[in-house]
Design an enzyme around this catalytic site. Sequence first.
Site, PDB file in Angstrom:
ATOM      1  N   CYS A  10    -100.969  45.839  27.008  1.00 44.14           N
ATOM      2  CA  CYS A  10    -100.535  47.138  27.531  1.00 44.14           C
ATOM      3  C   CYS A  10    -101.572  47.705  28.501  1.00 44.14           C
ATOM      4  O   CYS A  10    -102.772  47.454  28.367  1.00 44.14           O
ATOM      5  CB  CYS A  10    -100.345  48.123  26.386  1.00 44.14           C
ATOM      6  SG  CYS A  10     -99.193  47.559  25.140  1.00 44.14           S
ATOM      7  N   GLY A  30     -94.588  30.805  22.994  1.00 39.93           N
ATOM      8  CA  GLY A  30     -94.398  30.671  24.427  1.00 39.93           C
ATOM      9  C   GLY A  30     -93.481  29.505  24.729  1.00 39.93           C
ATOM     10  O   GLY A  30     -93.926  28.368  24.810  1.00 39.93           O
ATOM     11  N   GLY A  31     -92.185  29.771  24.839  1.00 43.31           N
ATOM     12  CA  GLY A  31     -91.230  28.732  25.182  1.00 43.31           C
ATOM     13  C   GLY A  31     -90.807  27.827  24.051  1.00 43.31           C
ATOM     14  O   GLY A  31     -90.145  26.813  24.277  1.00 43.31           O
ATOM     15  N   GLY A  40     -89.602  33.187  20.584  1.00 45.69           N
ATOM     16  CA  GLY A  40     -89.241  34.426  21.256  1.00 45.69           C
ATOM     17  C   GLY A  40     -87.930  34.380  21.998  1.00 45.69           C
ATOM     18  O   GLY A  40     -86.866  34.627  21.440  1.00 45.69           O
ATOM     19  N   SER A  54     -92.020  39.199  18.239  1.00 41.17           N
ATOM     20  CA  SER A  54     -91.741  40.611  18.470  1.00 41.17           C
ATOM     21  C   SER A  54     -90.924  40.813  19.747  1.00 41.17           C
ATOM     22  O   SER A  54     -91.124  40.140  20.755  1.00 41.17           O
ATOM     23  CB  SER A  54     -93.058  41.377  18.588  1.00 41.17           C
ATOM     24  OG  SER A  54     -92.826  42.731  18.902  1.00 41.17           O
ATOM     25  N   ASN A  58     -98.534  35.886  25.145  1.00 40.29           N
ATOM     26  CA  ASN A  58     -97.512  36.838  25.513  1.00 40.29           C
ATOM     27  C   ASN A  58     -96.864  36.333  26.805  1.00 40.29           C
ATOM     28  O   ASN A  58     -97.205  35.263  27.302  1.00 40.29           O
ATOM     29  CB  ASN A  58     -98.144  38.224  25.713  1.00 40.29           C
ATOM     30  CG  ASN A  58     -97.162  39.346  25.457  1.00 40.29           C
ATOM     31  OD1 ASN A  58     -95.967  39.201  25.673  1.00 40.29           O
ATOM     32  ND2 ASN A  58     -97.668  40.481  25.009  1.00 40.29           N
ATOM     33  N   THR A  59     -95.954  37.086  27.370  1.00 41.73           N
ATOM     34  CA  THR A  59     -95.243  36.629  28.565  1.00 41.73           C
ATOM     35  C   THR A  59     -96.170  36.535  29.784  1.00 41.73           C
ATOM     36  O   THR A  59     -97.163  37.241  29.891  1.00 41.73           O
ATOM     37  CB  THR A  59     -94.096  37.591  28.912  1.00 41.73           C
ATOM     38  OG1 THR A  59     -94.615  38.912  29.027  1.00 41.73           O
ATOM     39  CG2 THR A  59     -93.028  37.548  27.844  1.00 41.73           C
ATOM     40  N   ASN A  61    -100.778  43.974  20.108  1.00 40.98           N
ATOM     41  CA  ASN A  61    -100.482  43.525  21.459  1.00 40.98           C
ATOM     42  C   ASN A  61    -101.392  44.251  22.458  1.00 40.98           C
ATOM     43  O   ASN A  61    -101.220  45.445  22.702  1.00 40.98           O
ATOM     44  CB  ASN A  61     -99.007  43.810  21.769  1.00 40.98           C
ATOM     45  CG  ASN A  61     -98.643  43.539  23.212  1.00 40.98           C
ATOM     46  OD1 ASN A  61     -99.379  42.884  23.950  1.00 40.98           O
ATOM     47  ND2 ASN A  61     -97.506  44.067  23.634  1.00 40.98           N
TER      48      ASN A  61
END
Length: 302
Positions: free
Chosen positions: A131, A244-245, A266, A21, A193-194, A128
């Site tokens: 947030c 992730g990467g 991503g 996403s 996630n990041t 997600n």
Amino acid sequence: MGKMSVTRCGIPLDNPVIPASGTFGYGYEYAELYDINCLGTFSFKGTTREPRFGNPTPRIAECTSGMINAVGLQNPGVEKVIVEELPKLKTCFRKPVMANVSGFSIEDYAYTCEKLDRQEQVGWLEVNISCPNVHGGGMSFGTDPKAAAEVTRAVKAVTTKPVLVKLTPNVTDIVSIAKACEDAGADGISLINTMLGMRINLRTRKPVIANTMGGFSGPAIFPVALRMVYQVAHAVKIPVVGMGGVSSAEDVLEMMMAGATAVEVGAANLVNPYICRDIVEALPEVMANYKIHRLEDIIGGM
């Protein structure tokens, strides 16, 4: 040729490669470049209850082996996604798609997920929880097991399709949060996630990004992501989607050996828009190199 198909939350995928996403729009943009039906599926742009313009610019910073973004969930809102984006997607993608959902309150998450759950082309909901909880002092839902469980329960109460909860890596104990989501009824877990990062402009002596900090992604975070996928996959009984990467077929195999059922790509999409197609095409040869006959056989099988 080795068998690349996998099954995630009861829905079969031709292969485990999934654009993440925020890096693949709503799909039809990439369909102008290649046939996106070669993908297992994809997770479309993070969607919120109301339209969002996102954060002020600049909101992208380059890094060694990665990037930082603070886009701020820019999207047209769930109503417009349903009326405008999904019909366009249907003309170029024939498989179930994953709807990525963000929110700033439990009510936001439930409302948006309930709307998207009714859409025929949506196969899964990826929630997600990175947030900020506007009713809880701004702390991310994903940093607290209790808050993560509350979101999961609220979404599951109004949906019928599989719910995957997407976790933030910016925590001390990601396993406890994953288990809380599982106990609350999650059908799967997506991670990571990041990470949180920043850059400083040496000439201006100010942060490169207007928001000061942003989400750090790219090849540099792969070892951290792999470790967290391994930890979570060995602690829960529900499927795990690793990300992730990831930027190669070999990375996909590593993620699956760590325990991932499927793998999201991503930041690499923003460097090479053909990367997911290229990974799918490379997988058979890479599988043969490592004497892998069926991808499902290597899940958690390091």
